[in-house]
Scaffold this motif. Structure first.
Motif, mmCIF file in Angstrom:
data_model
loop_
_atom_site.group_PDB
_atom_site.id
_atom_site.type_symbol
_atom_site.label_atom_id
_atom_site.label_comp_id
_atom_site.label_asym_id
_atom_site.label_seq_id
_atom_site.Cartn_x
_atom_site.Cartn_y
_atom_site.Cartn_z
ATOM 1 N N ASN B 219 -27.065 -45.835 -84.249
ATOM 2 C CA ASN B 219 -26.798 -46.256 -85.700
ATOM 3 C C ASN B 219 -25.975 -47.644 -85.539
ATOM 4 O O ASN B 219 -24.913 -47.712 -85.252
ATOM 5 C CB ASN B 219 -25.998 -45.443 -86.470
ATOM 6 N N CYS B 238 -25.337 -39.586 -86.339
ATOM 7 C CA CYS B 238 -25.310 -40.871 -85.947
ATOM 8 C C CYS B 238 -24.284 -41.199 -85.092
ATOM 9 O O CYS B 238 -23.010 -41.027 -85.384
ATOM 10 C CB CYS B 238 -25.356 -41.759 -87.134
ATOM 11 N N HIS B 453 -28.212 -45.871 -90.941
ATOM 12 C CA HIS B 453 -28.482 -44.837 -91.419
ATOM 13 C C HIS B 453 -27.806 -44.986 -93.234
ATOM 14 O O HIS B 453 -26.727 -45.602 -93.135
ATOM 15 C CB HIS B 453 -27.987 -43.673 -90.844
#
Lengths: 498, 498
Positions: B219, B238, B453
């Motif tokens: 991420n 993530c 995200h």
């Protein structure tokens, strides 16, 4: 002969691999100073340039740290911290091929449990009555090459991902073709190009069937479709097939279902055209159950008599029928091109599913196929191979009559690329013996039993032996020869079992 | 102009449709006698032959029953037994496009909930710094056409389904190529050709991740990979990305995971090469958790300095790394060709998964690509476009320095087809304004925020505004012009927000 450059690449690759392996396995721990390029070059009989290249690469990959004016050293963290069993040959110690490093998903487990064995390859000289493959000599090579050339010359300026439903040129051409050839009315929005009809079935299974959900299938039927549903944990609900196709009267008793998979134009493998009354019954059942219906129209091009053209899709006023077609039976199964006609309510969901799966079908072949459809050469090709296939089918029917006469009963001659041949007074359990005896005569034949669901063994015991005999690969004289040999094999089997 | 045959087809189609509609909707109930062909022909001004054809077709489709010497009658069961609301125009009354006739599976529901919006198309004259598409003019058209011609001329005699892992000519050529170009050692058995790397990710998600199972992702990262996992109900875990790539220290705290998806050669989008120590950490974490690791090697061809070639796969002694590569970045994303290097224990399961999904990749393009790899023209092509892309990248870097200087910070210039450009003292929340202002200057730029995200909005607030700037579509002078206009847009935004 390798050039100097290539030789150097080879030597430096070997040296690189050696150092990497020793660093990773801990022979050279972090901080170890590397020999100077001069010393190492002298020791190995290499040029300093080669050694320098290797050091640069090791540094770029993070295995060593180079500092100007000081010795290069093995980098901290470059060693594999395997607590025990550290080995100098760690890289080559792969686990046994059946030991999984991680787990499988439920879908992975379903697929691992499917019986997807390859058939053994055909030996040279064997006559193979296989269904599925097409003959390379039937392919319209010149037309196809012309289309490919035209497409390559008009490459677009910007090579980017396309609409997941496929290339618009092809979808427009296909819409016109389906309307003309199948009386099928749909918008280009509803059309989606897929990697063969198998992908259409896979998408339906994935997007429409929940684990444990019921899927009605024809028995016998197309097993690769069944496997697509089983892969997602579907529960197969087998409905019998009689001389008219799917026995729709059985639907009500099959229990809850989310989907039905049918081949109404040409039941596979039995060859019947599903009568209109049963079509209505099927759609009424689907309406009551809120079930989807897949209409697999896999070989409607090969109707040899008056061609029924009514699709199930054209009777659907609720938007529950997903029509699936393919170019695997008219061009080549290796081309991996099929299509779906989606109910409007499913268009967006299937486009999303296709995009997440593999973005879209490859552009080049789609555009080439669009040209074939547009300029009429596809229709001409289909008319040509329909005649060819009809000649082959006629040869097979004649040979069966000539060599086996009353001993066999043939089903499904109105269309398609195969016949179902039943052997009177030979039990289904003798199929294997017949296949083996035929093989002794250098003939490959394919029993019908594997197309029945394995759970229906009771049905098997009541049946005669049967074969699914394809003829698309064979010319008339070979067919005659093959059937003659099959008749010998049959005689042998009858003598053994009789 | 239509021929007589086509005109007759048109007329008979109309008549056929009319009768079918009336039979299906009950206007002509079962048993209704049809007018004689003579009478109907006279009434409609058609030839008797045309009317006979239509009757034959209606009979073949099961709507009517013809008996020699007697009037044809509407067949029993041909009428749709809709209990109420029967309509003369039933066929055209499709339900509203958003009304589903049946249910969706959990996977279908996941996919329906994904945000997979298309970008709006580029207007003519707009300069688009998009990442992903390649320029049609970079494609090796002549070489490719030559390969396609050679392949078409050598069509095999038997067109049948291939090994689900792909064409053996290509797998052999690819094995040699990967060994030479990436120092990657594998058997041809481990190689599987897929429809682009997206299909590789989809197969991994499907076969290895159970619903609710954890998947570690970078991420920011490659969102289409994330979507592939989310489609099967995976829980994304993530991990942050810093200047060196995935922060492997965070792995232990992320919770149970079945899979990690990483881009170690060139983190997407940040551009870093994952250091060797972190690679070991990642593999140790995977060993402890019994997790699989996907190594997405999507653009390793574009290293402009010394090329790190160590793959994560080469450090894997447990058989947990699945190496994924693609030809979308060197040839064309429209070609849909990628490959997987599978751990031996996964070969059979993935081959089964691929077969059930779509049988195998299309044969023609695979064989053409094999030729390019074998005769060295692929390598020559890669060297040529690497130089081209480096010139474009240099032009972008120069223009950024010239027009924005200290206002921007650039990441990821060592390789790839894009840069990450951060705008100092401009908050991430101003990205949209920057994109809009650039659009006013006829420049398309693409914010980095969508690659984070959505759950990580806190991170967003701490960041500067950033763009992912691709340059593969643009020549040097256009790049200069585009950045000049972007600088204007930036000034505007700073004045508005300042």
């Amino acid at each position: 002969m390798p050039t100097d450059d290539e030789r150097r690449t080879g030597l430096s690759r070997t040296l690189y691999e050696e150092f990497r392996a020793r660093i990773v396995d801990g022979t050279f721990p972090a901080g170890t100073p590397l020999p100077s390029t001069r010393a190492l070059a002298a020791e190995r009989g290499l040029s300093r340039a080669t050694v320098s290249l290797v050091y640069e690469q090791l540094a770029a990959d993070g295995f060593i740290e180079s500092r100007t004016g000081a010795a290069s050293r093995v980098a901290v963290g470059a060693t594999q911290a395997t607590p025990s069993g550290r080995s100098k040959r760690a890289r080559t110690k792969l686990p046994a091929p059946d030991r999984l490093a991680g787990s499988l998903s439920p879908i992975g487990q379903h697929i691992a449990s499917l019986k997807l064995a390859d058939p053994s390859p055909t030996a040279p000289g064997e006559i193979d009555f296989v269904y599925g493959p097409l003959s390379g000599s039937d392919f319209p090579t010149l037309t196809w090459m012309k289309a490919l050339r035209a497409v390559e010359r008009q490459r677009s300026r910007r090579l980017e991902y396309e609409d997941p439903r496929g290339n618009m040129e092809l979808r427009r051409a296909l819409q016109a073709h389906l309307s003309q050839a199948r009386g099928l009315a749909c918008s280009v929005e509803q059309l989606m190009i897929v990697s063969g009809s198998q992908q259409a079935l896979d998408l339906c299974a994935r997007l429409l069937v929940e684990p444990g959900g019921g899927v009605v299938v024809e028995n016998p039927g197309y097993r690769m479709a069944h496997h697509a549903f089983e892969a997602y944990g579907a529960k197969l609900l087998c409905a019998d097939v009689d001389a008219y196709g799917l026995v729709t009267e059985q639907l009500a008793a099959l229990g809850p279902a989310q989907l039905a998979y049918v081949t109404p134009t040409h039941q596979f493998p039995m060859g019947s055209f599903l009568p209109i009354a049963r079509r209505h019954q099927l759609l009424e059942w689907a309406a009551e159950r809120h079930a989807w219906v897949i209409e697999d129209d896999y070989d409607s091009e090969y109707r040899y008599a008056v061609r029924p053209e009514a699709t199930l899709q054209s009777l659907d006023n609720r938007g529950c029928v997903i029509h699936v077609g393919t170019f695997s039976k008219t061009l080549s199964p290796q081309m991996r091109l099929g299509y779906m006609v989606l109910p409007p309510a499913l268009v967006e969901i299937f486009a999303g599913g296709k995009r997440v799966t593999d973005r879209h079908a490859a552009t080049g072949v789609q555009r080439a196929l669009a040209r074939l459809l547009e300029d009429g050469s596809y229709d001409r090709h289909v008319r040509r191979i329909r005649r060819l296939q009809q000649v082959r089918q006629r040869a097979l029917l004649d040979a069966l009559t000539r060599h086996m006469g009353d001993e066999v009963e043939v089903q499904g001659a109105a269309s398609g690329l195969h016949l179902v041949v039943w052997f009177r007074a030979l039990p289904a359990t003798a199929e294997r013996a017949l296949v083996d005896a035929a093989r002794q005569q250098a003939v490959r034949v394919h029993p019908i039993s594997p197309l029945f669901h394995p759970s229906k063994t009771a049905q098997l015991l009541k049946r005669s032996a049967g074969l699914v005999m394809g003829y698309a690969l064979l010319e008339a004289d070979i067919i005659e020869d093959g059937v003659r040999r099959l008749a010998k094999a049959l005689l042998q089997v009858r003598q053994q079992t009789g």
